[in-house]
Write a protein that holds these residues in place. Sequence first.
Motif, PDB file in Angstrom:
ATOM      1  N   ALA A 230      -7.049  -5.542   4.124  1.00 11.81           N
ATOM      2  CA  ALA A 230      -7.101  -4.610   3.003  1.00 11.81           C
ATOM      3  C   ALA A 230      -8.047  -3.455   3.305  1.00 11.81           C
ATOM      4  N   ASP A 231      -9.200  -3.764   3.896  1.00 11.09           N
ATOM      5  CA  ASP A 231     -10.185  -2.733   4.233  1.00 11.09           C
ATOM      6  C   ASP A 231      -9.634  -1.775   5.284  1.00 11.09           C
ATOM      7  N   ARG A 232      -8.990  -2.301   6.306  1.00 10.77           N
ATOM      8  CA  ARG A 232      -8.440  -1.452   7.372  1.00 10.77           C
ATOM      9  C   ARG A 232      -7.319  -0.552   6.859  1.00 10.77           C
ATOM     10  N   CYS A 233      -6.674  -0.969   5.803  1.00 11.23           N
ATOM     11  CA  CYS A 233      -5.571  -0.182   5.248  1.00 11.23           C
ATOM     12  C   CYS A 233      -6.025   0.737   4.120  1.00 11.23           C
ATOM     13  N   GLY A 234      -7.331   0.804   3.888  1.00 12.94           N
ATOM     14  CA  GLY A 234      -7.861   1.762   2.928  1.00 12.94           C
ATOM     15  C   GLY A 234      -8.014   1.278   1.512  1.00 12.94           C
ATOM     16  N   TYR A 235      -7.977  -0.045   1.301  1.00 13.08           N
ATOM     17  CA  TYR A 235      -8.115  -0.586  -0.040  1.00 13.08           C
ATOM     18  C   TYR A 235      -9.535  -1.077  -0.275  1.00 13.08           C
ATOM     19  N   THR A 236     -10.139  -0.655  -1.381  1.00 16.90           N
ATOM     20  CA  THR A 236     -11.470  -1.133  -1.758  1.00 16.90           C
ATOM     21  C   THR A 236     -11.376  -2.331  -2.687  1.00 16.90           C
ATOM     22  N   SER A 237     -10.174  -2.598  -3.175  1.00 18.36           N
ATOM     23  CA  SER A 237      -9.951  -3.729  -4.083  1.00 18.36           C
ATOM     24  C   SER A 237      -8.839  -4.613  -3.529  1.00 18.36           C
ATOM     25  N   ASN A 238      -9.139  -5.899  -3.326  1.00 15.62           N
ATOM     26  CA  ASN A 238      -8.109  -6.829  -2.863  1.00 15.62           C
ATOM     27  C   ASN A 238      -6.981  -6.984  -3.881  1.00 15.62           C
ATOM     28  N   VAL A 239      -7.334  -6.924  -5.145  1.00 14.60           N
ATOM     29  CA  VAL A 239      -6.321  -7.044  -6.198  1.00 14.60           C
ATOM     30  C   VAL A 239      -5.331  -5.884  -6.111  1.00 14.60           C
ATOM     31  N   HIS A 240      -5.850  -4.680  -5.893  1.00 17.80           N
ATOM     32  CA  HIS A 240      -5.002  -3.496  -5.757  1.00 17.80           C
ATOM     33  C   HIS A 240      -4.098  -3.624  -4.535  1.00 17.80           C
ATOM     34  N   PHE A 241      -4.667  -4.113  -3.436  1.00 17.09           N
ATOM     35  CA  PHE A 241      -3.896  -4.318  -2.203  1.00 17.09           C
ATOM     36  C   PHE A 241      -2.755  -5.304  -2.444  1.00 17.09           C
ATOM     37  N   TYR A 242      -3.066  -6.441  -3.056  1.00 20.46           N
ATOM     38  CA  TYR A 242      -2.040  -7.467  -3.319  1.00 20.46           C
ATOM     39  C   TYR A 242      -0.940  -6.906  -4.217  1.00 20.46           C
ATOM     40  N   ARG A 243      -1.346  -6.148  -5.230  1.00 20.60           N
ATOM     41  CA  ARG A 243      -0.370  -5.632  -6.196  1.00 20.60           C
ATOM     42  C   ARG A 243       0.591  -4.641  -5.524  1.00 20.60           C
ATOM     43  N   GLN A 244       0.041  -3.724  -4.741  1.00 22.76           N
ATOM     44  CA  GLN A 244       0.902  -2.732  -4.089  1.00 22.76           C
ATOM     45  C   GLN A 244       1.755  -3.365  -2.991  1.00 22.76           C
ATOM     46  N   PHE A 245       1.199  -4.327  -2.291  1.00 24.67           N
ATOM     47  CA  PHE A 245       1.967  -4.998  -1.230  1.00 24.67           C
ATOM     48  C   PHE A 245       3.190  -5.702  -1.820  1.00 24.67           C
ATOM     49  N   LYS A 246       2.983  -6.446  -2.895  1.00 30.16           N
ATOM     50  CA  LYS A 246       4.095  -7.175  -3.496  1.00 30.16           C
ATOM     51  C   LYS A 246       5.101  -6.229  -4.133  1.00 30.16           C
ATOM     52  N   SER A 247       4.605  -5.113  -4.703  1.00 34.36           N
ATOM     53  CA  SER A 247       5.498  -4.141  -5.330  1.00 34.36           C
ATOM     54  C   SER A 247       6.461  -3.535  -4.319  1.00 34.36           C
ATOM     55  N   LEU A 248       5.969  -3.279  -3.101  1.00 34.45           N
ATOM     56  CA  LEU A 248       6.807  -2.648  -2.089  1.00 34.45           C
ATOM     57  C   LEU A 248       7.639  -3.640  -1.287  1.00 34.45           C
ATOM     58  N   THR A 249       7.130  -4.842  -1.064  1.00 37.46           N
ATOM     59  CA  THR A 249       7.830  -5.794  -0.194  1.00 37.46           C
ATOM     60  C   THR A 249       8.518  -6.912  -0.954  1.00 37.46           C
ATOM     61  N   GLY A 250       8.121  -7.126  -2.209  1.00 39.03           N
ATOM     62  CA  GLY A 250       8.699  -8.213  -2.989  1.00 39.03           C
ATOM     63  C   GLY A 250       8.083  -9.560  -2.682  1.00 39.03           C
ATOM     64  N   ILE A 251       6.972  -9.580  -1.957  1.00 40.82           N
ATOM     65  CA  ILE A 251       6.363 -10.832  -1.523  1.00 40.82           C
ATOM     66  C   ILE A 251       4.858 -10.618  -1.392  1.00 40.82           C
ATOM     67  N   THR A 252       4.065 -11.649  -1.561  1.00 44.72           N
ATOM     68  CA  THR A 252       2.619 -11.516  -1.425  1.00 44.72           C
ATOM     69  C   THR A 252       2.238 -11.432   0.056  1.00 44.72           C
ATOM     70  N   PRO A 253       1.061 -10.879   0.372  1.00 46.68           N
ATOM     71  CA  PRO A 253       0.621 -10.831   1.769  1.00 46.68           C
ATOM     72  C   PRO A 253       0.553 -12.213   2.417  1.00 46.68           C
ATOM     73  N   ASN A 254       0.106 -13.218   1.685  1.00 49.69           N
ATOM     74  CA  ASN A 254       0.008 -14.565   2.253  1.00 49.69           C
ATOM     75  C   ASN A 254       1.380 -15.106   2.645  1.00 49.69           C
ATOM     76  N   LYS A 255       2.371 -14.909   1.787  1.00 47.19           N
ATOM     77  CA  LYS A 255       3.715 -15.386   2.103  1.00 47.19           C
ATOM     78  C   LYS A 255       4.343 -14.568   3.230  1.00 47.19           C
ATOM     79  N   TYR A 256       4.010 -13.285   3.274  1.00 46.35           N
ATOM     80  CA  TYR A 256       4.529 -12.453   4.370  1.00 46.35           C
ATOM     81  C   TYR A 256       4.002 -12.963   5.704  1.00 46.35           C
ATOM     82  N   ARG A 257       2.711 -13.294   5.742  1.00 49.67           N
ATOM     83  CA  ARG A 257       2.132 -13.806   6.997  1.00 49.67           C
ATOM     84  C   ARG A 257       2.771 -15.138   7.380  1.00 49.67           C
TER      85      ARG A 257
END
Length: 269
Positions: A230-257
């Motif tokens: 999240a930090d390397r991708c420019g997010y200061t909030s993990n919640v914000h990162f998770y929300r945008q990731f799922k919005s664009l991919t349809g899946i959480t970062p953990n499930k994507y990994r």
Amino acid sequence: MYQVIRGGYETKHPNSFVRSCPVGIPNYLLLIIHTAGQFQIGQDITHITPGHALLISPNTSYRYGNPQGAYIDDWLHFSVSSTIDFSKVFPMTNQLFPVSDTKTLTQLIKQILWEASYTKPPYLKQNIDSFFTILINHLLASYGSKDMITTASLSYESQFQSLRLEMRNTLSEKHSIKDYAQMIGISESYFQHLYTDYFGVSFQKDLIRLRIEEAQYLLSTTNLTMEEIADRCGYTSNVHFYRQFKSLTGITPNKYRKYGPPAFHTDIL
């Protein structure tokens, strides 16, 4: 497939240069135009700004140049194998159209001329055909989006290309419309208009997409923690990162990994 006859790149013709060929030539002539000019194909006369392309078909009457001043272009005479219906491969012959990336086209023509002059068999023909394919694909892409390319966006082409590359390479940093608009020297509203006009997406949506694409890459190729990604991708909030990731991919970062892109694992959605 393609045979190079002659060509040049970033050729600076004499002032008031005009070339006329009333009966055409027996091969194709591709022009990438870097200055203003006047063109006549058949009976049609057109005045254009820099950043246009023109592919003249064999035996077509033409006249082009800039009677009012300097004229610079890339040019390429070439023939095509008789087994190919080039009119179907490249349907926009004898039509001037804007191109969004003249620098890339210039480099491709330069490389084609290099291959034709210095590469030896058995790689000569294959290399030339490969670079021609890339060149034609770039031209087709520009022609397909010709109605979206404006004179204004062409005039800021290099700045926007450099800007977007910088964004991609520095995603961990803050990127603001205000800063980039000041850097280019235009208003924030005009910057947003040109950015959308040039890339087909708003600045903010494009930045989010670039960040999520980088996150997908890091999730697939590293063992970094979610917080580090999240930090390397420019997010200061993990919640914000998770929300945008799922919005664009349809899946959480953990499930994507764990499972990979959802298109291949719809069972987990």
